[in-house]
Design a protein around this motif. Structure first.
Motif, mmCIF file in Angstrom:
data_model
loop_
_atom_site.group_PDB
_atom_site.id
_atom_site.type_symbol
_atom_site.label_atom_id
_atom_site.label_comp_id
_atom_site.label_asym_id
_atom_site.label_seq_id
_atom_site.Cartn_x
_atom_site.Cartn_y
_atom_site.Cartn_z
ATOM 1 N N ARG A 274 0.991 -1.105 0.094
ATOM 2 C CA ARG A 274 -0.089 0.049 0.121
ATOM 3 C C ARG A 274 1.044 1.123 -0.025
ATOM 4 O O ARG A 274 0.707 2.216 -0.635
ATOM 5 N N THR A 275 1.955 1.180 0.651
ATOM 6 C CA THR A 275 2.739 2.186 0.737
ATOM 7 C C THR A 275 3.605 2.567 -0.716
ATOM 8 O O THR A 275 3.489 3.713 -1.046
ATOM 9 N N ARG A 276 3.871 1.586 -1.435
ATOM 10 C CA ARG A 276 4.285 1.534 -2.841
ATOM 11 C C ARG A 276 3.487 2.277 -3.452
ATOM 12 O O ARG A 276 3.574 3.201 -4.600
ATOM 13 N N MET A 277 2.108 1.649 -3.482
ATOM 14 C CA MET A 277 0.971 2.246 -4.336
ATOM 15 C C MET A 277 0.660 3.496 -4.111
ATOM 16 O O MET A 277 0.272 4.248 -5.220
ATOM 17 N N ALA A 278 0.613 4.149 -2.913
ATOM 18 C CA ALA A 278 0.277 5.626 -2.527
ATOM 19 C C ALA A 278 1.411 6.397 -3.011
ATOM 20 O O ALA A 278 1.441 7.236 -3.609
ATOM 21 N N SER A 279 2.625 6.000 -3.111
ATOM 22 C CA SER A 279 4.033 6.671 -3.694
ATOM 23 C C SER A 279 3.923 6.613 -5.206
ATOM 24 O O SER A 279 3.822 7.756 -5.832
ATOM 25 N N ASP A 280 3.342 5.559 -5.848
ATOM 26 C CA ASP A 280 3.164 5.650 -7.281
ATOM 27 C C ASP A 280 2.097 6.597 -7.507
ATOM 28 O O ASP A 280 1.984 7.348 -8.645
ATOM 29 N N LYS A 281 1.043 6.508 -7.008
ATOM 30 C CA LYS A 281 -0.361 7.541 -7.133
ATOM 31 C C LYS A 281 0.387 9.050 -7.039
ATOM 32 O O LYS A 281 -0.189 9.664 -7.880
ATOM 33 N N GLU A 282 1.291 9.485 -6.077
ATOM 34 C CA GLU A 282 1.743 10.729 -5.962
ATOM 35 C C GLU A 282 2.407 11.081 -7.341
ATOM 36 O O GLU A 282 2.546 11.980 -7.493
ATOM 37 N N ALA A 283 3.067 9.951 -7.920
ATOM 38 C CA ALA A 283 3.955 10.290 -9.113
ATOM 39 C C ALA A 283 3.031 10.165 -10.486
ATOM 40 O O ALA A 283 3.712 10.142 -11.543
ATOM 41 N N GLY A 284 1.756 10.117 -10.156
ATOM 42 C CA GLY A 284 0.862 9.802 -11.528
ATOM 43 C C GLY A 284 1.049 8.474 -12.086
ATOM 44 O O GLY A 284 0.319 8.314 -13.102
ATOM 45 N N LEU A 285 1.227 7.511 -11.139
ATOM 46 C CA LEU A 285 1.086 6.170 -11.815
ATOM 47 C C LEU A 285 0.132 5.249 -11.116
ATOM 48 O O LEU A 285 -0.414 5.617 -9.912
ATOM 49 N N ALA A 286 -0.574 4.398 -11.730
ATOM 50 C CA ALA A 286 -1.561 3.482 -11.167
ATOM 51 C C ALA A 286 -0.931 1.927 -11.041
ATOM 52 O O ALA A 286 -0.693 1.413 -12.015
ATOM 53 N N THR A 287 -0.912 1.738 -9.828
ATOM 54 C CA THR A 287 -0.421 0.391 -9.495
ATOM 55 C C THR A 287 -1.302 -0.162 -8.510
ATOM 56 O O THR A 287 -1.929 0.333 -7.812
ATOM 57 N N ASP A 288 -1.421 -1.715 -8.826
ATOM 58 C CA ASP A 288 -2.220 -2.297 -8.093
ATOM 59 C C ASP A 288 -1.418 -3.515 -7.367
ATOM 60 O O ASP A 288 -0.372 -3.915 -7.893
ATOM 61 N N MET A 289 -1.851 -4.517 -6.392
ATOM 62 C CA MET A 289 -1.293 -5.508 -5.850
ATOM 63 C C MET A 289 -0.891 -6.540 -6.855
ATOM 64 O O MET A 289 0.101 -7.358 -6.549
ATOM 65 N N THR A 290 -1.845 -6.963 -7.559
ATOM 66 C CA THR A 290 -1.603 -7.864 -8.777
ATOM 67 C C THR A 290 -0.365 -7.363 -9.391
ATOM 68 O O THR A 290 0.632 -8.396 -9.586
ATOM 69 N N GLN A 291 -0.201 -6.178 -10.081
ATOM 70 C CA GLN A 291 1.075 -5.763 -10.561
ATOM 71 C C GLN A 291 2.290 -6.026 -9.792
ATOM 72 O O GLN A 291 3.249 -6.437 -10.238
ATOM 73 N N LEU A 292 2.239 -5.638 -8.481
ATOM 74 C CA LEU A 292 3.358 -5.837 -7.562
ATOM 75 C C LEU A 292 3.798 -7.077 -7.377
ATOM 76 O O LEU A 292 5.023 -7.449 -7.374
ATOM 77 N N ALA A 293 2.747 -8.145 -7.387
ATOM 78 C CA ALA A 293 3.171 -9.590 -7.067
ATOM 79 C C ALA A 293 4.005 -9.954 -8.319
ATOM 80 O O ALA A 293 4.813 -10.835 -8.310
ATOM 81 N N GLU A 294 3.280 -9.451 -9.733
ATOM 82 C CA GLU A 294 3.986 -10.010 -10.629
ATOM 83 C C GLU A 294 5.310 -9.616 -11.009
ATOM 84 O O GLU A 294 6.182 -10.310 -11.349
ATOM 85 N N GLU A 295 5.544 -8.110 -10.692
ATOM 86 C CA GLU A 295 6.876 -7.574 -10.436
ATOM 87 C C GLU A 295 7.855 -8.356 -9.459
ATOM 88 O O GLU A 295 8.876 -8.517 -9.815
ATOM 89 N N ALA A 296 7.203 -8.685 -8.443
ATOM 90 C CA ALA A 296 8.358 -9.681 -7.659
ATOM 91 C C ALA A 296 8.729 -10.834 -8.125
ATOM 92 O O ALA A 296 9.666 -11.540 -8.121
ATOM 93 N N GLN A 297 7.642 -11.455 -8.986
ATOM 94 C CA GLN A 297 8.045 -12.776 -9.509
ATOM 95 C C GLN A 297 8.947 -12.676 -10.672
ATOM 96 O O GLN A 297 9.749 -13.682 -10.867
ATOM 97 N N ARG A 298 8.973 -11.486 -11.270
ATOM 98 C CA ARG A 298 10.052 -11.272 -12.253
ATOM 99 C C ARG A 298 11.395 -11.176 -11.825
ATOM 100 O O ARG A 298 12.565 -11.229 -12.564
ATOM 101 N N GLY A 299 11.575 -10.719 -10.457
ATOM 102 C CA GLY A 299 12.971 -10.696 -9.980
ATOM 103 C C GLY A 299 12.855 -10.124 -8.567
ATOM 104 O O GLY A 299 13.194 -10.708 -7.696
ATOM 105 N N HIS A 300 12.656 -8.754 -8.429
ATOM 106 C CA HIS A 300 12.251 -8.292 -6.981
ATOM 107 C C HIS A 300 11.533 -6.966 -7.430
ATOM 108 O O HIS A 300 11.618 -6.437 -8.394
ATOM 109 N N VAL A 301 10.907 -6.737 -6.312
ATOM 110 C CA VAL A 301 9.999 -5.466 -6.279
ATOM 111 C C VAL A 301 10.370 -4.613 -5.163
ATOM 112 O O VAL A 301 10.731 -5.000 -4.018
ATOM 113 N N ASN A 302 10.323 -2.945 -5.303
ATOM 114 C CA ASN A 302 10.733 -2.223 -4.330
ATOM 115 C C ASN A 302 9.393 -1.939 -3.658
ATOM 116 O O ASN A 302 8.377 -1.260 -4.172
#
Length: 236
Positions: free
Chosen positions: A136-164
């Motif tokens: 949720r902290t990452r999603m809120a940070s992305d939103k402030e930067a004008g990006l739309a991120t959800d938990m499914t996307q973050l889980a997929e990002e983690a599977q590809r290597g690592h997620v911040n």
């Protein structure tokens, strides 16, 4: 005047990891497991204050850096709960056979490295809850930067290597472990909660939930309450 803390280390994975020690000459030693990720820095000063108080009452303590945290050169994206448990086992090996373990928040997820040891826990946290908070902290940070991120996307990002997540580089294994890990019921456990918590506990302590603060802080009242309870617990 309180005695200065000692800088020490323990061997793990072919190199040394740092740790802080207080009262290494005392017969009894408590191994402290800090909260995980960003909560770790918010609570560290209070834990050090607790260590100093215990030293004044002839109880030693050790606070290890987990691989990938603080001064560690181990890449955090390669760390996992399993690796952290193994590191704690290496750190605890030279200590007395009667091992005392005090863990905080997410640290309670990895205190089962010593199955039969007596354990003291403060406000135990579950892996899924810690993971959701960081996402949720990452999603809120992305939103402030004008990006739309959800938990499914973050889980997929983690599977590809690592997620911040909240400044933490979480690898695939750590992400997967956090999704289904809860504190294990093993050995003799004493659970402490803050007085304003509605969670079940063996003891309620007065103090602030420093892990919820935006910045690192201290709470001498809580440090004393923890030290007093640990002293009575070790004496049992």
């Amino acid at each position: 005047m309180s005695q200065p803390l000692e800088y020490s280390s323990y061997p793990f994975n072919g190199h040394d990891e740092f740790c802080l020690r207080a009262g290494s000459h005392h017969q009894k030693t408590i191994l402290f497991i800090p909260p995980l990720f960003d909560e770790m820095n918010r609570v560290r000063r209070m834990i050090v204050g607790t260590m100093r108080l215990l030293n004044e009452h002839a109880i030693g303590s050790i606070l290890p850096d987990l691989p990938g945290t603080n001064e560690s050169l181990f890449p955090l994206e390669q760390a996992s709960l399993t690796i952290w448990r193994n590191a704690l086992a290496h750190c605890a090996e030279p200590l007395a056979k009667q091992l005392y373990v005090a863990s905080f928040r997410g640290g309670c997820l990895i205190d089962d490295f010593a199955v039969e040891s007596r354990k003291w826990r403060l406000a135990p946290a579950k892996g899924p809850g810690l993971l959701r908070t960081m996402m949720r902290t990452r999603m809120a940070s992305d939103k402030e930067a004008g990006l739309a991120t959800d938990m499914t996307q973050l889980a997929e990002e983690a599977q590809r290597g690592h997620v911040n997540l909240a400044g933490n580089h979480i690898g695939p294994k750590m992400f997967a472990e956090l999704q289904d890990t809860v504190p294990m019921s093993s050995g003799s456990i004493r659970t402490a909660q803050l007085t304003n918590s509605n969670q079940a506990a063996d003891v309620k302590l007065s103090g602030s939930a420093l892990w919820l603060r935006a910045e690192p802080d201290d709470d001498p009242q809580l440090a004393k309450a923890i030290a007093d309870d640990l002293l009575s617990w070790v004496a049992q």
